[in-house]
Design a protein around this motif. Structure first.
Motif, short mmCIF file in Angstrom:
data_model
loop_
_atom_site.label_atom_id
_atom_site.label_comp_id
_atom_site.label_asym_id
_atom_site.label_seq_id
_atom_site.Cartn_x
_atom_site.Cartn_y
_atom_site.Cartn_z
N CYS A 25 -10.04 55.07 -23.85
CA CYS A 25 -9.93 56.51 -24.71
C CYS A 25 -11.47 56.78 -24.61
O CYS A 25 -12.29 56.29 -24.68
N GLU A 26 -11.34 58.37 -24.72
CA GLU A 26 -12.53 58.94 -25.07
C GLU A 26 -13.28 58.47 -26.47
O GLU A 26 -12.47 58.14 -27.49
N ASP A 27 -14.61 58.95 -26.45
CA ASP A 27 -15.26 58.81 -28.01
C ASP A 27 -14.63 59.39 -29.10
O ASP A 27 -14.76 59.08 -30.37
N ASP A 28 -14.10 60.59 -28.64
CA ASP A 28 -13.45 61.39 -29.93
C ASP A 28 -12.33 61.00 -30.17
O ASP A 28 -11.65 61.45 -30.97
N GLU A 29 -11.55 60.12 -29.39
CA GLU A 29 -10.08 59.63 -30.06
C GLU A 29 -10.38 58.45 -30.72
O GLU A 29 -9.57 58.24 -31.66
N VAL A 30 -11.27 57.54 -30.35
CA VAL A 30 -11.35 56.02 -31.27
C VAL A 30 -13.12 55.92 -31.31
O VAL A 30 -13.73 55.94 -30.21
N ASP A 31 -13.50 55.60 -32.53
CA ASP A 31 -14.93 55.22 -32.51
C ASP A 31 -15.29 54.25 -31.67
O ASP A 31 -14.42 53.15 -31.53
N PRO A 32 -16.18 54.39 -30.81
CA PRO A 32 -16.66 53.24 -29.86
C PRO A 32 -16.86 52.10 -30.37
O PRO A 32 -16.61 51.05 -29.92
#
Length: 58
Positions: A25-32
């Protein structure tokens, strides 16, 4: 070959899906940082489970 509880493949598939989602997932989907923490938690649980009942306290 031994019989396996039918729940085992379902749970294994679920673990794979969750880890794959968190990894892709991308950083804007789940906090890394949250994704890494969750994957480390999954890894810890799987490592303990692989070590056997003595390690898990069961």
């Amino acid at each position: 070959m031994t019989d396996t509880d039918p729940l085992v493949p379902v749970l294994a598939g679920l673990v794979v899906d969750v880890v794959w989602f968190l990894d892709s997932c991308e950083d804007d989907e789940v906090d890394p940082d949250s994704a890494v923490k969750m994957m480390e938690s999954v890894s810890w649980v799987l490592t303990r489970a692989a070590a056997g009942p003595a390690a898990t306290g069961s």
